[in-house]
Design a protein around this motif. Sequence first.
Motif, PDB file in Angstrom:
ATOM      1  N   GLY A  15      60.873  48.002  51.835  1.00 26.85           N
ATOM      2  CA  GLY A  15      62.576  48.667  51.867  1.00 26.85           C
ATOM      3  C   GLY A  15      63.197  49.209  53.301  1.00 26.85           C
ATOM      4  O   GLY A  15      64.146  49.559  53.142  1.00 26.85           O
ATOM      5  N   GLY A  16      62.089  49.684  53.758  1.00 18.05           N
ATOM      6  CA  GLY A  16      62.403  50.533  55.115  1.00 18.05           C
ATOM      7  C   GLY A  16      62.795  49.817  56.375  1.00 18.05           C
ATOM      8  O   GLY A  16      62.715  48.522  56.183  1.00 18.05           O
ATOM      9  N   SER A  17      63.062  50.417  57.361  1.00 20.23           N
ATOM     10  CA  SER A  17      63.376  49.893  58.629  1.00 20.23           C
ATOM     11  C   SER A  17      62.503  50.218  59.722  1.00 20.23           C
ATOM     12  O   SER A  17      61.978  51.364  59.791  1.00 20.23           O
ATOM     13  N   LEU A  18      62.402  49.398  60.819  1.00 20.74           N
ATOM     14  CA  LEU A  18      61.540  49.688  61.881  1.00 20.74           C
ATOM     15  C   LEU A  18      62.464  48.964  63.230  1.00 20.74           C
ATOM     16  O   LEU A  18      63.195  47.947  62.833  1.00 20.74           O
ATOM     17  N   ARG A  19      62.436  49.608  64.368  1.00 22.72           N
ATOM     18  CA  ARG A  19      62.692  48.794  65.267  1.00 22.72           C
ATOM     19  C   ARG A  19      61.826  48.599  66.549  1.00 22.72           C
ATOM     20  O   ARG A  19      61.028  49.638  66.887  1.00 22.72           O
ATOM     21  N   LEU A  20      61.672  47.427  66.790  1.00 24.94           N
ATOM     22  CA  LEU A  20      60.508  47.267  68.086  1.00 24.94           C
ATOM     23  C   LEU A  20      61.248  47.060  69.299  1.00 24.94           C
ATOM     24  O   LEU A  20      62.386  46.454  69.155  1.00 24.94           O
ATOM     25  N   GLY A  64      68.660  37.187  57.731  1.00 28.52           N
ATOM     26  CA  GLY A  64      69.458  38.308  57.109  1.00 28.52           C
ATOM     27  C   GLY A  64      68.895  39.775  56.947  1.00 28.52           C
ATOM     28  O   GLY A  64      69.413  40.443  56.447  1.00 28.52           O
ATOM     29  N   ARG A  65      67.539  39.843  57.420  1.00 25.89           N
ATOM     30  CA  ARG A  65      66.903  41.084  57.215  1.00 25.89           C
ATOM     31  C   ARG A  65      66.624  41.752  58.698  1.00 25.89           C
ATOM     32  O   ARG A  65      66.723  42.656  59.184  1.00 25.89           O
ATOM     33  N   PHE A  66      66.446  40.690  59.556  1.00 26.96           N
ATOM     34  CA  PHE A  66      65.739  41.078  61.147  1.00 26.96           C
ATOM     35  C   PHE A  66      67.088  40.518  62.104  1.00 26.96           C
ATOM     36  O   PHE A  66      67.670  39.758  61.918  1.00 26.96           O
ATOM     37  N   THR A  67      67.258  41.417  62.858  1.00 27.54           N
ATOM     38  CA  THR A  67      68.199  41.194  64.080  1.00 27.54           C
ATOM     39  C   THR A  67      67.462  41.281  65.509  1.00 27.54           C
ATOM     40  O   THR A  67      66.980  42.515  65.853  1.00 27.54           O
ATOM     41  N   ILE A  68      67.633  40.225  66.332  1.00 29.84           N
ATOM     42  CA  ILE A  68      67.379  40.226  67.793  1.00 29.84           C
ATOM     43  C   ILE A  68      68.337  40.393  68.540  1.00 29.84           C
ATOM     44  O   ILE A  68      69.671  39.996  68.471  1.00 29.84           O
ATOM     45  N   SER A  69      68.187  41.315  69.598  1.00 32.20           N
ATOM     46  CA  SER A  69      69.381  41.701  70.372  1.00 32.20           C
ATOM     47  C   SER A  69      68.725  42.136  71.947  1.00 32.20           C
ATOM     48  O   SER A  69      67.391  42.427  72.152  1.00 32.20           O
ATOM     49  N   LYS A  70      69.479  41.962  72.867  1.00 30.08           N
ATOM     50  CA  LYS A  70      69.191  42.346  74.242  1.00 30.08           C
ATOM     51  C   LYS A  70      70.008  43.695  74.966  1.00 30.08           C
ATOM     52  O   LYS A  70      71.214  43.615  74.549  1.00 30.08           O
ATOM     53  N   ASP A  71      69.597  44.352  75.540  1.00 31.27           N
ATOM     54  CA  ASP A  71      70.158  45.618  76.143  1.00 31.27           C
ATOM     55  C   ASP A  71      70.362  45.417  77.636  1.00 31.27           C
ATOM     56  O   ASP A  71      69.081  45.396  78.229  1.00 31.27           O
ATOM     57  N   TYR A  72      71.250  44.766  78.093  1.00 33.06           N
ATOM     58  CA  TYR A  72      70.889  44.463  79.661  1.00 33.06           C
ATOM     59  C   TYR A  72      70.847  45.908  80.701  1.00 33.06           C
ATOM     60  O   TYR A  72      69.983  45.777  81.434  1.00 33.06           O
ATOM     61  N   ALA A  73      71.500  46.793  80.281  1.00 30.67           N
ATOM     62  CA  ALA A  73      71.315  48.080  81.104  1.00 30.67           C
ATOM     63  C   ALA A  73      70.075  48.519  81.068  1.00 30.67           C
ATOM     64  O   ALA A  73      69.506  49.186  81.948  1.00 30.67           O
ATOM     65  N   LYS A  74      69.207  48.446  79.804  1.00 26.29           N
ATOM     66  CA  LYS A  74      68.022  48.843  79.862  1.00 26.29           C
ATOM     67  C   LYS A  74      66.755  47.880  79.970  1.00 26.29           C
ATOM     68  O   LYS A  74      65.691  48.265  79.780  1.00 26.29           O
ATOM     69  N   ASN A  75      67.225  46.535  80.262  1.00 23.76           N
ATOM     70  CA  ASN A  75      66.410  45.315  80.448  1.00 23.76           C
ATOM     71  C   ASN A  75      65.490  45.409  79.348  1.00 23.76           C
ATOM     72  O   ASN A  75      64.262  45.261  79.619  1.00 23.76           O
ATOM     73  N   LEU A  84      61.915  45.786  54.967  1.00 20.17           N
ATOM     74  CA  LEU A  84      60.941  45.342  54.904  1.00 20.17           C
ATOM     75  C   LEU A  84      60.051  45.126  53.960  1.00 20.17           C
ATOM     76  O   LEU A  84      60.252  45.920  52.880  1.00 20.17           O
ATOM     77  N   LYS A  85      59.140  44.217  53.918  1.00 19.21           N
ATOM     78  CA  LYS A  85      58.533  43.713  52.717  1.00 19.21           C
ATOM     79  C   LYS A  85      56.761  43.760  53.093  1.00 19.21           C
ATOM     80  O   LYS A  85      56.387  43.555  54.242  1.00 19.21           O
ATOM     81  N   PRO A  86      55.812  43.929  52.189  1.00  8.84           N
ATOM     82  CA  PRO A  86      54.495  44.237  52.490  1.00  8.84           C
ATOM     83  C   PRO A  86      54.322  42.790  53.454  1.00  8.84           C
ATOM     84  O   PRO A  86      53.277  42.953  54.253  1.00  8.84           O
ATOM     85  N   ASN A 116      52.326  44.696  69.013  1.00  6.86           N
ATOM     86  CA  ASN A 116      52.527  45.834  68.232  1.00  6.86           C
ATOM     87  C   ASN A 116      52.472  45.809  66.826  1.00  6.86           C
ATOM     88  O   ASN A 116      52.885  44.981  66.109  1.00  6.86           O
ATOM     89  N   GLN A 117      51.690  46.725  66.166  1.00  7.01           N
ATOM     90  CA  GLN A 117      51.264  46.561  64.814  1.00  7.01           C
ATOM     91  C   GLN A 117      52.338  47.231  64.152  1.00  7.01           C
ATOM     92  O   GLN A 117      52.972  48.333  64.165  1.00  7.01           O
ATOM     93  N   VAL A 118      52.608  46.400  62.852  1.00 10.93           N
ATOM     94  CA  VAL A 118      53.804  46.815  61.767  1.00 10.93           C
ATOM     95  C   VAL A 118      52.943  46.763  60.435  1.00 10.93           C
ATOM     96  O   VAL A 118      52.272  45.818  60.132  1.00 10.93           O
ATOM     97  N   ALA A 119      53.127  47.823  59.684  1.00 17.24           N
ATOM     98  CA  ALA A 119      52.417  48.049  58.434  1.00 17.24           C
ATOM     99  C   ALA A 119      53.400  48.348  57.483  1.00 17.24           C
ATOM    100  O   ALA A 119      54.034  49.382  57.321  1.00 17.24           O
ATOM    101  N   VAL A 120      53.666  47.736  56.271  1.00 18.43           N
ATOM    102  CA  VAL A 120      54.576  47.777  55.322  1.00 18.43           C
ATOM    103  C   VAL A 120      54.036  48.110  53.927  1.00 18.43           C
ATOM    104  O   VAL A 120      53.304  47.119  53.382  1.00 18.43           O
ATOM    105  N   SER A 121      53.862  49.230  53.314  1.00 14.38           N
ATOM    106  CA  SER A 121      53.234  49.542  52.073  1.00 14.38           C
ATOM    107  C   SER A 121      54.246  49.325  51.141  1.00 14.38           C
ATOM    108  O   SER A 121      55.311  49.706  51.078  1.00 14.38           O
ATOM    109  N   SER A 122      53.709  48.946  49.912  1.00 17.15           N
ATOM    110  CA  SER A 122      54.493  48.723  48.741  1.00 17.15           C
ATOM    111  C   SER A 122      54.546  49.784  47.658  1.00 17.15           C
ATOM    112  O   SER A 122      53.690  50.910  48.071  1.00 17.15           O
TER     113      SER A 122
END
Length: 122
Positions: A15-20, A64-75, A84-86, A116-122
């Motif tokens: 249920g939490g969030s992370l940003r890669l 509906g859960r993830f969003t991809i985006s670009k920041d041109y200034a930060k490249n 997030l789900k397990p 990059n490792q993502v771990a989601v616990s239930s």
Amino acid sequence: QVQLMESGGGSVQAGGSLRLSCEASGDSVSRNCMGWFRQAPGKGREEVARVGINFPTYADSVKGRFTISKDYAKNTLYLQMNSLKPEDTVTYFCALARGFVAQCSVRAFTHWGQGNQVAVSS
């Protein structure tokens, strides 16, 4: 030489969030189709999302859960992951299809981040 440096993975409860983040060097994110993939141990690589200039596409499993985006200034390319789900617990890779930004849906990726490792616990 194009390099993609990822950051932002970690552990979170369901249920939490992370940003890669994926910072590019050697070329511009604005000029290239870019994407996120993920891979579980012993399994094939799954496409999560991709974006060219606009109109991103997503795998049904993350729509509906993830969003991809670009920041041109930060490249930098981002993947905002909410609700997030397990089963989202895998290694995530960013990717770049060099030389193409249009018709992103049909482009093959030529450069990859380190994962990059993502771990989601239930």
